[in-house]
Design a protein around this motif. Structure first.
Motif, PDB file in Angstrom:
ATOM      1  N   GLY A  78       0.837  -1.206   0.000  1.00 20.84           N
ATOM      2  CA  GLY A  78       0.000   0.000   0.000  1.00 20.84           C
ATOM      3  C   GLY A  78       0.865   1.246   0.000  1.00 20.84           C
ATOM      4  N   MET A  79       1.952   1.231   0.782  1.00 19.00           N
ATOM      5  CA  MET A  79       2.834   2.394   0.833  1.00 19.00           C
ATOM      6  C   MET A  79       3.523   2.633  -0.512  1.00 19.00           C
ATOM      7  SD  MET A  79       2.021   3.588   3.635  1.00 19.00           S
ATOM      8  CE  MET A  79       2.875   5.080   3.182  1.00 19.00           C
ATOM      9  N   ALA A  80       3.842   1.558  -1.242  1.00 15.01           N
ATOM     10  CA  ALA A  80       4.436   1.726  -2.582  1.00 15.01           C
ATOM     11  C   ALA A  80       3.434   2.409  -3.510  1.00 15.01           C
ATOM     12  CB  ALA A  80       4.872   0.375  -3.142  1.00 15.01           C
ATOM     13  N   ALA A  81       2.147   2.105  -3.330  1.00 11.38           N
ATOM     14  CA  ALA A  81       1.113   2.771  -4.143  1.00 11.38           C
ATOM     15  C   ALA A  81       1.011   4.245  -3.746  1.00 11.38           C
ATOM     16  CB  ALA A  81      -0.235   2.068  -3.955  1.00 11.38           C
ATOM     17  N   ILE A  82       1.015   4.525  -2.443  1.00 13.38           N
ATOM     18  CA  ILE A  82       0.870   5.913  -1.986  1.00 13.38           C
ATOM     19  C   ILE A  82       2.101   6.740  -2.371  1.00 13.38           C
ATOM     20  CG2 ILE A  82       0.605   7.390   0.066  1.00 13.38           C
ATOM     21  CD1 ILE A  82      -1.107   5.082   1.271  1.00 13.38           C
ATOM     22  N   THR A  83       3.280   6.149  -2.313  1.00 14.81           N
ATOM     23  CA  THR A  83       4.481   6.898  -2.688  1.00 14.81           C
ATOM     24  C   THR A  83       4.470   7.190  -4.198  1.00 14.81           C
ATOM     25  OG1 THR A  83       6.828   7.127  -2.168  1.00 14.81           O
ATOM     26  CG2 THR A  83       6.196   5.069  -3.147  1.00 14.81           C
ATOM     27  N   THR A  84       3.872   6.308  -4.972  1.00 14.59           N
ATOM     28  CA  THR A  84       3.734   6.547  -6.414  1.00 14.59           C
ATOM     29  C   THR A  84       2.817   7.741  -6.661  1.00 14.59           C
ATOM     30  OG1 THR A  84       4.138   4.221  -6.868  1.00 14.59           O
ATOM     31  CG2 THR A  84       3.026   5.477  -8.595  1.00 14.59           C
ATOM     32  N   VAL A  85       1.727   7.813  -5.910  1.00 16.99           N
ATOM     33  CA  VAL A  85       0.834   8.973  -6.013  1.00 16.99           C
ATOM     34  C   VAL A  85       1.577  10.249  -5.603  1.00 16.99           C
ATOM     35  CG1 VAL A  85      -1.240  10.050  -5.048  1.00 16.99           C
ATOM     36  CG2 VAL A  85      -1.283   7.629  -5.703  1.00 16.99           C
ATOM     37  N   ALA A  86       2.374  10.145  -4.529  1.00 17.42           N
ATOM     38  CA  ALA A  86       3.112  11.322  -4.048  1.00 17.42           C
ATOM     39  C   ALA A  86       4.084  11.837  -5.107  1.00 17.42           C
ATOM     40  CB  ALA A  86       3.857  10.975  -2.757  1.00 17.42           C
ATOM     41  N   LYS A  87       4.619  10.929  -5.926  1.00 15.87           N
ATOM     42  CA  LYS A  87       5.581  11.313  -6.972  1.00 15.87           C
ATOM     43  C   LYS A  87       4.933  12.100  -8.114  1.00 15.87           C
ATOM     44  CE  LYS A  87       9.587   9.554  -5.654  1.00 15.87           C
ATOM     45  NZ  LYS A  87       9.658   8.128  -5.319  1.00 15.87           N
ATOM     46  N   LEU A  88       3.620  12.198  -8.096  1.00 18.02           N
ATOM     47  CA  LEU A  88       2.952  13.045  -9.096  1.00 18.02           C
ATOM     48  C   LEU A  88       3.246  14.521  -8.817  1.00 18.02           C
ATOM     49  CD1 LEU A  88      -0.576  11.341  -9.208  1.00 18.02           C
ATOM     50  CD2 LEU A  88       1.165  11.248 -11.000  1.00 18.02           C
ATOM     51  N   PHE A  89       3.728  14.817  -7.594  1.00 14.11           N
ATOM     52  CA  PHE A  89       3.911  16.207  -7.184  1.00 14.11           C
ATOM     53  C   PHE A  89       5.391  16.577  -7.161  1.00 14.11           C
ATOM     54  CE2 PHE A  89       0.057  14.356  -5.495  1.00 14.11           C
ATOM     55  CZ  PHE A  89      -0.863  15.148  -6.164  1.00 14.11           C
ATOM     56  N   ALA A  90       5.651  17.874  -7.175  1.00 16.28           N
ATOM     57  CA  ALA A  90       7.037  18.354  -7.273  1.00 16.28           C
ATOM     58  C   ALA A  90       7.327  19.359  -6.169  1.00 16.28           C
ATOM     59  CB  ALA A  90       7.257  18.986  -8.644  1.00 16.28           C
ATOM     60  N   THR A  91       8.584  19.685  -6.033  1.00 19.43           N
ATOM     61  CA  THR A  91       9.040  20.672  -5.055  1.00 19.43           C
ATOM     62  C   THR A  91       8.208  21.949  -5.173  1.00 19.43           C
ATOM     63  OG1 THR A  91      11.241  19.763  -5.243  1.00 19.43           O
ATOM     64  CG2 THR A  91      11.069  21.969  -4.276  1.00 19.43           C
ATOM     65  N   GLY A  92       7.722  22.433  -4.024  1.00 17.09           N
ATOM     66  CA  GLY A  92       6.925  23.663  -4.035  1.00 17.09           C
ATOM     67  C   GLY A  92       5.435  23.401  -4.073  1.00 17.09           C
ATOM     68  N   ASP A  93       5.044  22.162  -4.345  1.00 19.55           N
ATOM     69  CA  ASP A  93       3.611  21.829  -4.333  1.00 19.55           C
ATOM     70  C   ASP A  93       3.144  21.652  -2.890  1.00 19.55           C
ATOM     71  OD1 ASP A  93       3.601  21.880  -7.067  1.00 19.55           O
ATOM     72  OD2 ASP A  93       3.459  19.701  -7.339  1.00 19.55           O
ATOM     73  N   HIS A  94       1.879  21.930  -2.680  1.00 18.26           N
ATOM     74  CA  HIS A  94       1.284  21.828  -1.343  1.00 18.26           C
ATOM     75  C   HIS A  94       0.115  20.843  -1.380  1.00 18.26           C
ATOM     76  CE1 HIS A  94      -1.809  23.421   1.623  1.00 18.26           C
ATOM     77  NE2 HIS A  94      -0.788  23.147   2.411  1.00 18.26           N
ATOM     78  N   LEU A  95       0.039  19.981  -0.393  1.00 20.95           N
ATOM     79  CA  LEU A  95      -1.061  19.023  -0.295  1.00 20.95           C
ATOM     80  C   LEU A  95      -1.836  19.251   0.995  1.00 20.95           C
ATOM     81  CD1 LEU A  95       0.604  15.606  -1.309  1.00 20.95           C
ATOM     82  CD2 LEU A  95      -0.154  17.449  -2.788  1.00 20.95           C
ATOM     83  N   VAL A  96      -3.159  19.192   0.908  1.00 25.44           N
ATOM     84  CA  VAL A  96      -4.021  19.218   2.087  1.00 25.44           C
ATOM     85  C   VAL A  96      -4.344  17.764   2.416  1.00 25.44           C
ATOM     86  CG1 VAL A  96      -6.271  19.907   2.985  1.00 25.44           C
ATOM     87  CG2 VAL A  96      -4.955  21.485   1.534  1.00 25.44           C
ATOM     88  N   GLY A 117      10.744  19.073  -0.444  1.00 24.80           N
ATOM     89  CA  GLY A 117      10.026  20.327  -0.601  1.00 24.80           C
ATOM     90  C   GLY A 117       8.558  20.192  -0.957  1.00 24.80           C
ATOM     91  N   ILE A 118       7.940  19.067  -0.577  1.00 23.48           N
ATOM     92  CA  ILE A 118       6.476  18.951  -0.728  1.00 23.48           C
ATOM     93  C   ILE A 118       5.868  19.421   0.593  1.00 23.48           C
ATOM     94  CG2 ILE A 118       4.529  17.389  -1.138  1.00 23.48           C
ATOM     95  CD1 ILE A 118       6.029  16.445  -3.387  1.00 23.48           C
ATOM     96  N   GLU A 119       5.038  20.466   0.504  1.00 17.32           N
ATOM     97  CA  GLU A 119       4.436  21.034   1.719  1.00 17.32           C
ATOM     98  C   GLU A 119       3.124  20.338   2.028  1.00 17.32           C
ATOM     99  OE1 GLU A 119       3.701  25.248   1.419  1.00 17.32           O
ATOM    100  OE2 GLU A 119       5.436  25.437   0.091  1.00 17.32           O
TER     101      GLU A 119
END
Ligand SMILES: *Cc1c(COP(=O)(O)O)cnc(C)c1O
Length: 369
Positions: A78-96, A117-119
């Motif tokens: 499951g964490m490998a899936a979530i980390t793949t989703v996280a990789k859609l974002f780049a430095t300076g992006d912010h997630l709620v 640098g993912i906020e």
């Protein structure tokens, strides 16, 4: 054709049904790393198992069917899936992100992605105004579980997805607790659904696996690129275990949910129990006991119920979130949420409910001082 079938039948047939060349009713395990090319610039559709594997593909197509999705992807956990989703974002992006969520997801963002640098901002996902106030110009996604874990709060997927869209952000739902059998996030407007298939989907506490679904072709291309480049793919045998588990998801979930409702009623009436958290849906529930001495006693005395982390399997498991699944979350946040040292979480299994209740009853019985 499969899409018109009822949920229980879809689960049994999956994407493939039976193997068209041999008639095998169980998907063959293609335990091959590579695939022979017929000639230059020709392929069977399979080149190398990090890119495509027939058994993994059967699972990826199956989860896509179950979620009414165009695309499905399978990962080694499951964490490998979530980390793949996280990789859609780049430095300076912010997630709620929902403040009540799986501890490993919190740890992933705070201890790994913060360095890149993912906020992040953690919010009460049931408070729509609060969620909206936390959105910034660089917010790229709202990520949450519903019901939340372990406090079992229910988030409104449709309204949160609409809110995300209005701000040009993605909505991402971790649907591990209910599975597509009880909730289909993409049908409610979410852009991405993600699963720890280790839990209800595989269902037997015998493998780790993660899944992602989406209807968006651009997101799917990006996920595919990450999957094949980073290589956290689900192995053929583990893909087969998840496919096998999915066939019985409906009967397991029906029984587990029925047992969970009866256990929630039992606990609500128990003098040592101060509060029960259960939404009436699914098979995970939490409860608070009078004091930590009761926690210690219950964890020592359970027998039919196993004291172990994880959820969603045939076996009823009891977990102590403050020291197990949610230990990565700072104590002040945990206490504010209610994930304190008097909270226990149950994942209800398929055993006879009378045995589970009798076990809880003896474990909760007041020991004479
Ligand atoms: C277990 C779990 C995860 C992590 O999945 P693994 O398969 O253990 O890597 C993520 N989200 C939720 C809600 C979970 O319960």
């Amino acid at each position: 054709m499969e899409r018109q079938l009822k949920a229980e039948t879809q689960l049994v047939h999956g994407a493939i049904g039976y193997d068209k060349t041999t008639g095998a009713v169980s998907m063959p395990i293609y335990q091959s790393a590579t695939f022979r090319h017929p000639a230059l610039n020709e392929t069977t559709g399979y080149d190398y198992s990090r890119l495509q594997n027939p058994t993994r593909e059967a699972l990826e197509k199956t989860i896509a069917i179950l979620d009414n999705a165009r695309h499905g992807f399978a990962f080694s956990s499951g964490m490998a899936a979530i980390t793949t989703v996280a990789k859609l974002f780049a430095t300076g992006d912010h997630l709620v992100i929902s403040d009540d969520l799986y501890g490993g997801t919190y740890r992933l963002f705070e201890e790994i992605y913060a360095k890149y640098g993912i906020e992040t901002t953690y919010v009460n996902i049931t408070d729509l105004d609060g969620v909206e106030r936390s959105i910034k110009p660089n917010t790229k996604a709202i990520l949450f579980e519903t019901p939340t874990n372990p406090m079992l709060k229910v988030a409104d997927i449709a309204r949160l997805s609409a809110l995300a869209k209005a701000h040009g952000a993605l909505s991402i739902v971790d649907n591990t607790l209910l599975t597509p059998y009880l909730q289909k996030p993409l049908d409610l407007g979410a852009d991405i659904a993600v699963y720890s298939a280790t839990k209800f989907l595989a269902g037997h506490n015998d493998t780790l696996a993660g899944l992602i679904t989406t209807n968006d072709d651009g997101i799917a291309d990006a996920l595919k690129l990450i999957q094949k480049s980073e290589g956290a793919v689900l192995a053929p045998f583990d893909s087969w275990l998840v496919l096998r588990g999915i066939k019985t998801l409906a009967v397991r979930m029906d029984r587990q949910q029925e047992n969970a409702a009866a256990i929630a009623a039992f606990l609500s009436a128990h003098p040592e129990v101060t509060k029960v958290y259960y939404t009436g849906s699914g098979a995970v529930l939490s409860f608070s006991v009078r004091d930590t001495a009761v926690v210690e006693q219950v964890l020592r005395k359970v027998g039919v119920i196993y004291f172990a982390e994880s959820l969603g399997g045939c076996e009823t498991l009891i977990t102590y979130p403050a020291v197990q699944t949610h230990s990565a979350i700072p104590e002040d946040i945990r206490r504010r949420l209610g994930v304190d040292d008097r909270l226990l979480r149950l994942s209800v299994g398929i055993e006879h409910v009378g045995d589970i209740i009798a076990d809880l009853k003896q474990a909760l019985e007041r020991e004479d001082a």
